[in-house]
Design a protein around this motif. Structure first.
Motif, PDB file in Angstrom:
ATOM      1  N   TYR A 138       0.846  -1.197   0.000  1.00  0.00           N
ATOM      2  CA  TYR A 138       0.000   0.000   0.000  1.00  0.00           C
ATOM      3  C   TYR A 138       0.878   1.242   0.000  1.00  0.00           C
ATOM      4  CZ  TYR A 138      -3.633  -3.262   1.460  1.00  0.00           C
ATOM      5  OH  TYR A 138      -4.503  -4.315   1.530  1.00  0.00           O
ATOM      6  N   THR A 139       0.512   2.213  -0.826  1.00  0.00           N
ATOM      7  CA  THR A 139       1.257   3.468  -0.845  1.00  0.00           C
ATOM      8  C   THR A 139       0.331   4.600  -0.396  1.00  0.00           C
ATOM      9  OG1 THR A 139       0.733   3.533  -3.193  1.00  0.00           O
ATOM     10  CG2 THR A 139       2.967   2.906  -2.620  1.00  0.00           C
ATOM     11  N   VAL A 140       0.937   5.616   0.203  1.00  0.00           N
ATOM     12  CA  VAL A 140       0.143   6.754   0.691  1.00  0.00           C
ATOM     13  C   VAL A 140      -0.409   7.521  -0.504  1.00  0.00           C
ATOM     14  CG1 VAL A 140       0.203   8.932   1.975  1.00  0.00           C
ATOM     15  CG2 VAL A 140       1.523   6.958   2.791  1.00  0.00           C
ATOM     16  N   VAL A 155       5.121   6.597   4.473  1.00  0.00           N
ATOM     17  CA  VAL A 155       5.099   5.459   5.393  1.00  0.00           C
ATOM     18  C   VAL A 155       6.373   5.488   6.257  1.00  0.00           C
ATOM     19  CG1 VAL A 155       5.129   2.941   5.574  1.00  0.00           C
ATOM     20  CG2 VAL A 155       3.702   4.047   3.853  1.00  0.00           C
ATOM     21  N   PRO A 156       6.232   5.613   7.581  1.00  0.00           N
ATOM     22  CA  PRO A 156       7.415   5.769   8.434  1.00  0.00           C
ATOM     23  C   PRO A 156       8.286   4.498   8.484  1.00  0.00           C
ATOM     24  CG  PRO A 156       5.377   6.352   9.610  1.00  0.00           C
ATOM     25  CD  PRO A 156       4.980   5.637   8.350  1.00  0.00           C
ATOM     26  N   GLY A 157       9.588   4.717   8.331  1.00  0.00           N
ATOM     27  CA  GLY A 157      10.556   3.643   8.557  1.00  0.00           C
ATOM     28  C   GLY A 157      10.657   2.579   7.483  1.00  0.00           C
ATOM     29  N   LEU A 158       9.797   2.655   6.466  1.00  0.00           N
ATOM     30  CA  LEU A 158       9.766   1.570   5.483  1.00  0.00           C
ATOM     31  C   LEU A 158      10.898   1.673   4.466  1.00  0.00           C
ATOM     32  CD1 LEU A 158       7.831  -0.844   4.497  1.00  0.00           C
ATOM     33  CD2 LEU A 158       7.173   0.766   2.728  1.00  0.00           C
TER      34      LEU A 158
END
Lengths: 180, 288
Positions: A138-140, A155-158
């Motif tokens: 999934y992408t923002v 997406v944090p940290g990915l």
């Protein structure tokens, strides 16, 4: 209405006998050597798994029949069955098996073997393609929603590179490239 | 208090920032420090497990190994990520040969799975580490006994020997907010998310049956702790008006949104406006 004594036409054979020469006797061991497959032989065909399955009534081959077919070695029919891909992975069957057979886990093993032989739904390959090409499922798309809540925009940290790198060298990578 | 390494996954931040934000705000109120894990990979979901077991264990072992280096437990709000991480953790803890093979691969990235950082679901951290009594003391706006149905989500509860989560954890957490837990016949049933790519009609039917069961039992609201379950029960609910000619109007809230409101957070802080089926009616159910 059927008259008493009237001869009703019956099939020549009630149950098709299994052709022993078509059985793959190594299939049981193959599954048992895979993760969580050890307890397979403990199945005594009580069909609790089938009773527990929320959608078994729409399966032509029921969960307990698939397990029995694995034990007997009816490999081709199990691996080409649509049922293994319709498994909800809800683990209801596995949770209730009185013999400790890890039914859902074993269906995962079957799906891996089926994939290796090219029998995998195109929609699942497409998810593999997402992972290999985008590195995430999934992408923002609405970053303003994240902004409104004081969250960082992506997406944090990915690490999408990590996904591409790791899965690029495993079966997912081969599958997406078109090989096996 | 304690610090945790957060594995947020990709579905929560991409689709449900209201879940992410409410989790962080609730954690802050209890003095929990949540630090995002950096440089981690997507868990791949059960679909990756189905096509590539080795790849699935490898990406998740990599995440667990990174968490090991932080020396904090790894916490996630997503049942899918939790199921993947916990299953791989369980496998690597119990199968030495498999662990050795995985670690031989991870060595190339300078990593090693040791299993010191345990994967945990956020609600279990609330239940175990914060505890019901500490939560109760901080509730400033308890609910009026309104009926909330719980959809636990399969990969939160099963397989039980792997997840080590019992249903009471979430039902007690709902009750402590002053809400009532509505029992319904299909409480264990799957939301259908996993088969969505293979059989959309079946997936939607499962979600529909679930919603109907909740509604029939008298639920005014329902709660979930997984973005995939939320897709099925909240987002798909809008489509059911056309496909089934049925309108359930059953708002679906993430548990930290419910707890957050009871702790005095306002509707914007828990992102209530982002829930697809309008969830604001819950604001009419505070007891004071």
């Amino acid at each position: 209405m059927t008259e008493i004594g009237e001869k009703k036409e019956l099939p020549d054979v009630f149950i098709d006998p299994i052709d022993m020469s078509e059985l793959d006797r190594g299939f049981r061991k193959e599954i048992q050597s895979m993760p969580n497959g050890e307890e397979l032989s403990a199945c005594f065909a009580c069909s609790t798994c089938t009773s527990a399955c929320p959608i078994a009534n729409i399966w032509e081959i029921k969960p307990h029949q698939l397990i029995r077919m694995i034990i007997l070695g009816i490999r081709e029919k199990v691996l080409s069955s649509k049922e293994i891909w319709l498994c909800l992975t809800c683990f209801e069957c596995q949770e209730r098996c009185p013999q400790g057979v890890r039914v859902t886990d074993i269906f995962f093993d079957c799906k891996n073997l089926a994939t290796e032989e090219g029998m995998i739904p195109a929609s699942i390959v497409a998810l593999g393609k997402e992972l290999i090409e985008k590195g995430q499922l999934y992408t923002v798309t609405a970053d303003w929603e994240r902004e409104d809540l004081d969250l960082e925009p992506d997406v944090p940290g990915l690490s999408t590179d990590a996904v591409k790198r790791v899965l690029g060298s495993t079966r997912t990578g081969r599958l997406v490239k078109g090989g096996r | 208090m304690s610090t945790y390494s957060v594995y947020i996954g990709c579905s929560v931040p991409a689709n449900y920032p209201n879940y992410e934000a409410s989790m962080y705000k609730v954690a802050e109120l209890f003095g929990l420090t949540l630090e995002y894990l950096e440089d981690v990979a997507c868990c791949g979901s059960p679909n990756l497990r189905a096509m590539d077991y080795w790849g699935w264990t490898l990406v998740n072992a990599r995440t667990l190994a990174i968490a090991d280096s932080t020396e904090h437990d790894i916490v996630t709000p997503c049942n899918g990520c939790f199921g993947s991480l916990k299953d791989v953790y369980h496998l690597l803890k119990s199968d030495t040969d498999y662990r050795n093979r995985i670690n031989a691969e991870l060595e190339r990235e300078g990593l090693e799975f040791r299993g010191t950082s345990k994967p945990r679901h956020f609600i279990e951290v609330l239940y175990t580490d914060v505890g019901l009594e500490s939560i109760r003391k901080k509730i400033t706006k308890p609910f009026d006994g309104i009926g909330i149905a719980i959809h636990y989500g399969c990969h939160l509860l099963r397989p039980g020997d792997v997840t080590e989560i019992t249903p009471e954890i979430l039902s007690e957490l709902v009750r402590v907010t002053g809400a009532d837990v509505v029992e319904y016949a299909l409480w264990k049933q799957c939301c259908g998310a996993t088969v969505l790519p293979v059989d959309e009609a079946l997936a939607i039917r499962l979600a529909r049956d679930k919603l109907k069961s909740m509604k029939d039992a008298g639920a005014a609201f329902a709660t979930v702790v997984c973005p995939a379950c939320c897709n099925q029960l909240d987002l798909q609910q809008l489509g059911l008006r056309e496909s089934y000619g049925e309108q359930f109007d059953l708002p679906i809230l993430f548990y930290p949104q419910i707890l957050g409101l009871a702790l005095g957070l306002d509707e914007d802080e828990v992102g209530l406006g982002m829930n697809r089926v309008p969830a604001k009616p819950i604001l009419q159910h505070f007891s004071k």
